[in-house]
Every structure is written in structure tokens, then in C-alpha cells.
Design a protein around this motif. Structure first.
Motif, PDB file in Angstrom:
ATOM      1  N   SER A 524       0.859  -1.181   0.000  1.00  0.00           N
ATOM      2  CA  SER A 524       0.000   0.000   0.000  1.00  0.00           C
ATOM      3  C   SER A 524       0.894   1.229   0.000  1.00  0.00           C
ATOM      4  N   LEU A 525       0.300   2.378  -0.296  1.00  0.00           N
ATOM      5  CA  LEU A 525       1.068   3.621  -0.275  1.00  0.00           C
ATOM      6  C   LEU A 525       1.564   3.913   1.137  1.00  0.00           C
ATOM      7  N   LYS A 526       0.777   3.565   2.125  1.00  0.00           N
ATOM      8  CA  LYS A 526       1.179   3.762   3.518  1.00  0.00           C
ATOM      9  C   LYS A 526       2.414   2.934   3.845  1.00  0.00           C
ATOM     10  N   TYR A 749       2.951   1.632  -8.446  1.00  0.00           N
ATOM     11  CA  TYR A 749       1.804   1.490  -7.536  1.00  0.00           C
ATOM     12  C   TYR A 749       0.729   2.534  -7.853  1.00  0.00           C
ATOM     13  N   LEU A 750       1.147   3.762  -8.110  1.00  0.00           N
ATOM     14  CA  LEU A 750       0.181   4.807  -8.429  1.00  0.00           C
ATOM     15  C   LEU A 750      -0.535   4.510  -9.747  1.00  0.00           C
ATOM     16  N   GLY A 754      -3.291   3.223  -7.558  1.00  0.00           N
ATOM     17  CA  GLY A 754      -3.385   4.534  -6.940  1.00  0.00           C
ATOM     18  C   GLY A 754      -4.823   4.994  -6.790  1.00  0.00           C
ATOM     19  N   ARG A 795      -7.800  -0.307   1.180  1.00  0.00           N
ATOM     20  CA  ARG A 795      -6.455   0.233   0.928  1.00  0.00           C
ATOM     21  C   ARG A 795      -6.509   1.525   0.124  1.00  0.00           C
ATOM     22  N   LEU A 796      -7.511   1.687  -0.736  1.00  0.00           N
ATOM     23  CA  LEU A 796      -7.648   2.943  -1.465  1.00  0.00           C
ATOM     24  C   LEU A 796      -7.930   4.099  -0.511  1.00  0.00           C
ATOM     25  N   GLU A 798      -7.102   4.150   2.608  1.00  0.00           N
ATOM     26  CA  GLU A 798      -5.862   4.319   3.368  1.00  0.00           C
ATOM     27  C   GLU A 798      -4.834   5.103   2.558  1.00  0.00           C
ATOM     28  N   ASP A 799      -4.799   4.869   1.237  1.00  0.00           N
ATOM     29  CA  ASP A 799      -3.862   5.608   0.380  1.00  0.00           C
ATOM     30  C   ASP A 799      -4.204   7.088   0.335  1.00  0.00           C
ATOM     31  N   THR A 802      -2.996   8.644   3.439  1.00  0.00           N
ATOM     32  CA  THR A 802      -1.539   8.826   3.397  1.00  0.00           C
ATOM     33  C   THR A 802      -1.161  10.057   2.584  1.00  0.00           C
TER      34      THR A 802
END
Length: 849
Positions: A524-526, A749-750, A754, A795-796, A798-799, A802
Motif C-alpha cells: 500500500s502507499l502507507k 503502484y500509483l 493509486g 487500501r484505497l 488508506e492511500d 496517506t
């Protein structure tokens, strides 16, 4: 805002309502505590334009023009706060809840405090259970409503009654629903549904498009020149050893729908493998097979055509199938004797290039199949039939019937292992002109994309596990490759989806070499910001002459749930790590607490040290409520555990907050001054800038002047230590490789996963990114995602959180000083990517205004 003279006022921030305010500045109606409390108290609620226009005017303007309003869909406009403000201003009422004597039964202490502030703002009297005997209760408000809450001699209401009372006379649905775990039950299930659709649409795009196959002909639409062909003389020439002449005889007889006997092609391949064929014959045979593929592509034909290619493209001597044929060709190019049967040795250059060409030919077959399966949906917007993929050469070659639910089949594992071996030959400059590693890399990309397309709509958990297994296996297989080779492997991946897997694997490989462990939670981005970024410091400080560490382990690197154990140089399994694993390590209780959490709560430092010594230990693992082991140790006064956590590398994140509570807040709220000083000596005065939900900084929790001085001195020690931290890069090549891989990782990832980006103001109300930001500004991540079952949607969110934290500078201390000061090209490029992330977060926040 409390006015205090001409164009003067005092700003009162925070998310908590304060009774001293006279004006609430808010862009629009919001189901927040401050808005509802200001409405109940009869305060002015005006838009930001009120302040802007007053500044231009040089004096405070009349408020009515700027009062927050809601359009009813016609020319009428409703002012939700006006009726209570006018009643309070004229003295008819002191507040919207005047005369209420409320028995408030709410289990969560923080939520109860919020409800109490709201009711008291409207001049209600609030009591807890049991109420005094001399008080006559008028309202019972409970969350949740139980038999006990209904047993009192007063009407029992849900907390939604507060909103209903405030706006019952408006005849307007403001869509204030009741929040499942707190103040307002905002139904976020629709948001999860929208995110699911967003994910499916984004993930469904084919990453590898081969438009060159659009010109290939259907073999069941015969060419006009097709005639009956007699191949009887070809067999006689082959028996006489006239292979070149036999090949010339059938080259001119290849048309769509016409396939020469497979036995002749098998004989040609057998002659080529023996090492006696001339370069001219090898070139002619490759050209003939290429023409045959163009005129009779197997991905457009029926099963008979596919069976024909399966019969031809296999070892002519062993006849074990297509994958052993490909494996033999790869191993011969590597001068590896581990082939299905002995081949001419030493490896002949002409035969090496022929085998390379055969591999490229088979790659084209697999690319054509992937194109056929995905092009229908890509070009027409409709999915291709599943029957065509279930009988494909890709499935038959790389997955048995029992392996199709796992990405990491036996053949895929062998291909990944051969890829890393080939890369160390090709990319190390020994024989880069062969380009064999590029072919294998493209082949593995096709396999990843094909398998993903078959499974991502059916089982996301299965897909996550498949990618995780492949990433860990690639990291394991590439332990002997140099950092430069790892970077080249990632650079040359064409599929953004596979590049994400490959970059993760290679970065984990580098971290393992420097002794830095990374958690095994989903990417994840986090995770990239909180875990991968600090790991760059370990790469930078690894001595250049230090031997690389081995022992990279995987929890699930074998498909189907098999474990991958470490092996020594003789290939024997070792049980040393298994013996050192503490009992109950992988057991998680109902609260989501790991053994690491439980050890910190009980100050079991020996168990803690044993866990921290294990590879892949995530020191920042969270339970279901979001608490980390450091939070638990600070809360329970586990001084020795805090000391051990702070000495661990990578160090735990000190600025994690749950409901506004950081580890420093936790220590001070529970009176653990020794722990608070240790935290400040490691994190410095930056920890003082964190605020909780009530807007309090850590020093607000300490009343004694002597204790405040002690904390300030500890923060000075921490600042000095951070300033004097080594900024010299001891291993620039390793840092540059890590920065390049992490840049690839963040970018991929983005692109792949993303969150939605911001949009123009005219469309923002319907934009998914705008909705996510609004949800997170009013509610915590746990509240927004409560009850969600789709982990990708979680997770989106959460991103987005972040990105918002990056835009506020909350994670700026995670980049090690040595990395910040490095002026090398890849590291500077990574710093620019982080700046772009911060700007992206600012753009999301700007949508709100």
C-alpha cells in the motif's frame, strides 16, 4: 471566531466545539460536531466569503447575506441554522435542547463526550447512568439501544434524534444518517461499492496490448491459392538425410488452413538439436516456423491447431511437452548441462542463437493468445469467452489442472529461477547481445497478465496471495545478483502490473542484504511511505565492503500454501529458525493483537527481543483498532519494551496516531514520564507538534512546571541527536539502486492501484476522490471502512489518507538524513517523486475549498 474590535478576532481551531465561539466559518452544511453544536447553540454559521469580503470592506459586514444555506432544488433556499439562532437571539430560548434532561448511555467514552458537548451546547442537562434519584429524566439517548436503556421512565431515542430535532421543521432531507460507530451513522456502503467499480474498471485494463496480431489471418478462412499438396517426397528426402532440400520443398506450400505433417517438423527440430545442421538450415527453419505461425496462428484456430503446435513444439527425443522443450532451450543457451537429454557440447554459437529464436517464437505464440483473450474486451468493451482461455496453450504449458488456482506453479517457479540466472549473464555485460533475459522477462510478464485476467474478478484474496508468492520467490532467487542487475530487471519490464511485483521483490532483496526487515502486509502507499522509505537509511549506511546477508525467507513463497524453508549450501533444510520462533507468534486474538502487542502490554522483554530477532518482523503492525506495539508499551508503562523497540532497526514509527492519540500522548495520559522522555530523546521536539482530537499537544497533558521542563530538555537531546546523525552515505551504489527501485515501485503502484485523482470544481461533487477526502475529513479511517469486506477498497481509502498526511508534512521525518543530503541522480529523482506525492495530496485537499 470571537470578534474583538475592528477586523480583529481570535481563531479557535480543532474539531471540538467550544462554547465561547460566536461564529463558525464553514463552506457548506456538514454533519460534524461543530456545525450541529453551533446550530443548537444559535451561533452564526457563515461561509468563508464572509471573512474575505469583510477584509476587502475594511470592517465586518452584516452576517445574514453569508449565512450557510442549502438549495432545495428550486428557487427556494433553506437556512438550517436560522430558526435556532433567531430564537436564541430574541430570548425565546437559550438553546435548541432547552428543558431537556438527558440520560446519555453511550459505551465509547470519546463518543459519549462528543454527544455531551453537543447536547450541552443546546442547553440540555446531561446525566450518566444511573441518574440522581431527584432528577426527572425527559430523554434517554442510547448508542446502541438495549433493553436496559429502555427500562427508564422516559422515552428512549437513538442518537439520530438529535439531528431530527434540529431540522424536523425544514421539510428537507439533508441526508444526515446515523454513523455505525459514533456520532452520525453515515452509510459508507455506497462508497465501498463505488470503489469496487473503480478497482474493477482500473484492474480490468490489459497491460500488454499486441496490436500487431490484428493482421493475422483466420486459418479457417482458406486462402484462394490453397491447393492439394503432395508431401510424399518430403519424407523420402528426410530419410536420405536431405534436410535442407526437404525444408525447401514444403516452404512454398504453406497457406492459411494448410499444415504440413507434424512428423516432418519434428524431424527438422531433431536434426537441428544434434548440432550438425548448417547455419543456413537453422535460419531457414526459423523463417519457416515464423511463416507457419503467421498463416496458421494457434490462438485463432480450433483445438486441432493447438494440438498440432503442442505436438511440434516439444523435445523431439523426450516428447515431454512444451515447457520441458523451452527449459532445455534456455539451459542450452546458459551452457547448463541439466537438460532433458544430452545436447551437443560445448554450446555451439549457431545453435545457441537458434534456441534463442525458438524461445522468441514461442513467446509470440503466448503473446498472441493473450491478445486474443484480452483484445475483445479491450476493443469492443465485452469480455472474451472463458472457454478460449481454459484450453489455451498458456494453461497447458505452465499450469497443471491442479495448479491453476495458484500463480506460482512448478513451471513458473522454474522460469523465475532461470530468469535470474540469465539476467546475471546478460545484464552483467557478458553476452548482452543475446537478449535472452529480455525474452524470459517478456514471457513471465505474459504469464502474470494472463493469470491475473483469469482470476481478479473471482477472488481478490487469491490474486493478492499469488502476487505476494511470486514477489517473495523472485526475491529469494535473486540473492546472488548484483544491485545493478536487479535494477536492470525492473527497468526492462513492459507490464506495469508485473513491474510492481518485480520492483517489490528486488527492493526486498536489497533490504535483506543490509539486514533491514520489512513487513509482509499487503502493499500500500502507507507501507511504501512508513516502511520502505526509512529502509533507505539502512541501505545508505551498509558498509560497501560488508558481505551480503543471506537467509531471505518467505512465509508463503510456494503456491498452494506450501512453505518455503531456508536451505544451506548443500540444499538441506534447516530448522534453526523454526526452533527460535516463540510459541503463539502467528496467533492473533479477537482484538487483532499479535504476540508482539501482547508482549508489550505485559512488559515481556525477552519474548519481545526474540520476536524482533526474526526476519520480516513488522515492528509497526496494527491491531483491529489501529494500535501498534509501541502504543501498547507506552500505555501500559512497559519501559523495557519501549527501550527495546526504540533500539530496533528499523525503528518504530513514533508519530502514528489512533483517534489523535500518539505514543507520546499515550505515555503522558497514563503518567509514564520515563517513557515520554525516551520517546522525545529519539524523536525530538517534532513530537510536540502532534495534536489529539481535542486539539491538545503533548505538553497540554502535563500540568507540573518541573515535568514540562524535563520533557523540553529530553526533546532538546533528541533534536541534537537528530542533527548529529550521520549523513555520510557509506554505500552509494546500494542507495542508488534502492532509490531507483523504490521510485519504480511508487510510480507503478500509483499507476496500478493509486487512488482517484482530484477533478475540476464543476465536477467535484460526483468525483470519487472528492468523496473520499470529505469522508476522511469528517471521520477516521476506521469509521469510514467499518464493516467493509473489500480489502482493495479499504487500501484505497488508506492511500488517500496517506496522501493527505504527506500534504500536511506529517511524514517528512521518515526520510533518513543521509538520503535527504544525497545528490546522486536516482536519489534526487526519488525525492522529487515524494514531492509530487505531497502536491497530489495538496490537490486533493484543495478540492474541499
Amino acid at each position: 471566531m470571537r470578534k474583538d474590535g475592528k477586523l480583529q478576532g481570535k481563531y479557535i481551531g480543532g474539531s471540538v466545539y467550544k462554547n465561547v465561539i460566536t461564529h463558525l466559518i464553514i463552506p457548506q452544511v456538514s454533519p460534524s460536531e461543530k456545525f450541529l453544536a453551533a446550530c443548537a447553540a444559535g451561533k452564526w454559521v457563515v461561509t468563508p466569503e464572509y471573512v474575505v469580503d469583510s477584509v476587502r470592506n475594511g470592517s465586518w459586514l452584516p452576517e445574514p447575506t453569508y449565512e450557510v444555506a442549502i438549495s432545495t432544488g428550486s428557487s427556494a433556499v433553506f437556512h438550517p441554522t436560522r430558526q435556532w439562532r433567531e430564537k436564541v437571539a430574541t430570548g425565546r430560548m437559550t438553546g435548541a435542547f432547552q428543558g431537556w434532561r438527558v440520560l446519555l448511555i453511550v459505551q465509547d467514552p470519546s463518543r459519549r463526550a462528543m454527544f455531551k458537548r453537543l447536547l450541552k451546547a443546546g442547553k440540555a442537562e446531561v446525566y450518566k447512568c444511573p441518574p440522581p434519584s431527584y432528577i426527572s429524566i425527559t430523554h434517554v439517548m442510547a448508542k446502541p439501544i438495549t433493553e436496559n436503556s429502555e427500562s427508564h421512565n422516559a422515552p428512549c431515542y437513538p442518537v439520530s434524534h438529535i439531528v431530527q430535532h434540529l431540522f424536523q421543521g425544514s421539510h428537507l432531507d439533508i441526508n444526515f444518517n446515523i454513523m455505525k460507530n459514533g456520532f452520525l451513522d453515515v452509510d459508507f456502503s455506497n462508497l465501498e461499492t463505488e470503489l469496487k467499480r473503480y478497482v474493477i474498471k482500473k484492474e480490468g485494463r490489459p497491460r500488454l496490448c499486441f496490436l500487431e496480431f490484428l493482421g493475422y489471418h483466420d486459418p479457417y478462412r482458406p486462402h484462394s491459392q490453397t491447393t492439394a499438396t503432395d508431401f510424399s517426397n518430403v519424407g523420402s528426402m528426410i530419410e536420405c538425410g536431405l534436410f535442407a532440400e526437404a525444408l525447401d520443398s514444403i516452404r512454398s506450400a504453406v497457406f492459411p488452413g494448410l499444415l504440413p505433417p507434424a512428423t516432418y517438423l519434428i524431424s527438422f527440430l531433431q536434426h537441428a538439436q544434434q548440432g550438425n545442421a548448417t547455419p543456413v538450415f537453422l535460419t531457414a527453419l526459423h523463417e519457416f516456423l515464423s511463416i507457419l505461425l503467421i498463416t496458421n496462428p494457434p490462438w485463432l484456430g480450433l483445438s486441432a491447431v493447438k494440438k498440432y503446435y503442442i505436438q511440434v513444439l516439444q523435445c523431439p527425443q523426450c516428447k515431454n511437452g512444451l515447457w520441458p522443450f523451452l527449459e532445455t532451450a534456455i539451459r542450452y543457451c546458459l551452457s547448463n548441462s541439466a537438460t532433458c537429454h544430452p545436447l551437443p557440447g560445448p554450446a555451439l554459437p549457431t545453435l545457441i542463437h537458434f534456441n534463442r529464436d525458438i524461445l522468441a517464437l514461442c513467446l509470440k505464440i503466448f503473446q498472441g493468445e493473450l491478445h486474443c483473450i484480452t483484445s475483445r474486451g479491450f476493443l469492443q468493451g465485452t469480455p472474451s469467452p472463458s472457454s478460449s482461455s481454459s484450453s489455451s496453450l498458456l494453461y497447458r504449458t505452465f499450469w497443471t489442472v491442479w495448479e491453476r488456482s495458484t500463480l506460482l506453479s512448478h513451471a513458473v517457479k522454474q522460469l523465475a529461477q532461470l530468469l535470474t540466472q540469465t539476467a546475471m549473464v546478460d545484464y552483467a555485460g557478458k553476452d548482452e547481445n543475446l537478449h535472452l533475459a529480455d525474452i524470459l522477462l517478456d514471457l513471465l510478464s505474459v504469464l502474470v497478465e494472463f493469470w491475473y485476467q483469469q482470476h481478479f474478478k473471482l477472488n481478490q484474496i487469491l490474486v493478492d496471495k499469488g502476487f505476494k508468492d511470486l514477489s517473495e520467490y523472485l526475491a529469494l532467487m535473486s540473492q546472488d545478483a548484483s544491485p545493478a542487475v536487479l535494477v536492470k530487471l525492473v527497468d526492462r519490464v513492459h507490464s506495469s502490473r508485473f513491474r510492481l511485483v518485480m520492483a517489490d521483490a528486488m527492493f526486498r532483496n536489497l533490504c535483506c542484504r543490509s539486514g533491514c526487515t520489512l513487513g509482509d502486509e499487503p502493499l500500500s502507499l502507507k507501507k511504501l511511505v512508513l516502511s520502505y522509505l526509512p529502509a533507505l537509511g539502512s541501505l545508505a549506511q551498509t558498509p560497501s565492503n560488508a558481505p551480503p546477508r543471506t537467509g531471505l525467507t518467505s512465509h508463503s513463497c510456494a503456491g498452494g500454501g506450501n512453505s518455503c524453508r531456508n536451505q544451506d549450501s548443500l540444499g538441506k533444510e534447516t530448522s534453526t529458525e523454526k526452533e527460535n520462533i516463540p510459541k503463539g507468534l502467528h496467533r492473533v486474538n479477537a482484538a487483532g493483537e499479535t504476540l508482539l502487542h501482547r508482549a508489550c502490554k505485559r512488559n515481556q522483554v525477552d519474548t519481545l527481543l526474540q520476536i524482533l530477532a526474526l526476519p520480516d518482523t513488522d515492528v509497526n503492525v496494527r491491531d483491529h483498532a489501529g494500535w501498534t506495539p509501541l502504543h501498547e508499551a507506552c500505555n501500559h508503562g512497559s519501559t523495557e519494551c519501549v527501550k527495546a523497540l526504540l533500539q530496533h532497526r528499523p525503528a518504530p514509527v513514533l508519530n502514528n496516531q489512533v483517534g489523535g492519540v500518539s505514543p507520546l500522548h499515550d505515555a503522558l495520559l497514563n503518567g509514564h514520564m520515563d517513557i515520554a522522555k525516551m520517546l522525545l530523546e529519539h524523536g525530538g521536539s517534532a513530537l510536540f507538534r502532534q495534536t489529539d482530537e481535542d486539539g491538545r499537544v503533548p505538553l497540554d497533558l502535563v500540568s507540573a512546571a518541573a515535568q514540562r521542563e524535563e520533557l523540553l530538555r529530553s526533546a532538546q537531546v533528541g533534536d541534537s541527536a537528530l542533527r548529529n546523525a550521520p549523513i555520510e552515505v557509506l554505500n552509494l551504489p546500494l542507495l542508488e539502486a534502492g532509490a531507483c527501485l523504490l521510485a519504480h515501485l511508487i510510480y507503478s503502484y500509483l499507476v496500478e492501484r493509486g487512488p482517484p485523482s482530484h477533478t475540476s470544481p464543476s465536477n467535484q461533487l460526483h468525483n470519487l476522490g472528492y468523496k473520499l477526502v470529505r469522508a476522511l475529513q469528517r471521520h477516521s479511517l476506521q469509521e469510514v471502512t467499518l464493516g467493509w469486506t473489500d480489502q482493495w477498497a479499504v487500501r484505497l481509502v488508506e492511500d488517500v489518507e496517506t496522501l493527505l498526511e504527506l500534504s500536511k508534512g506529517q511524514n517528512q521525518d521518515l526520510v533518513p538524513p543521509a538520503v535527504k543530503e544525497c545528490k546522486a541522480e536516482n536519489t534526487r529523482f526519488l525525492m522529487q517523486i515524494l514531492e509530487d506525492l505531497r502536491c497530489r495530496g495538496e490537490a486533493l485537499r484543495a478540492d474541499m475549498w
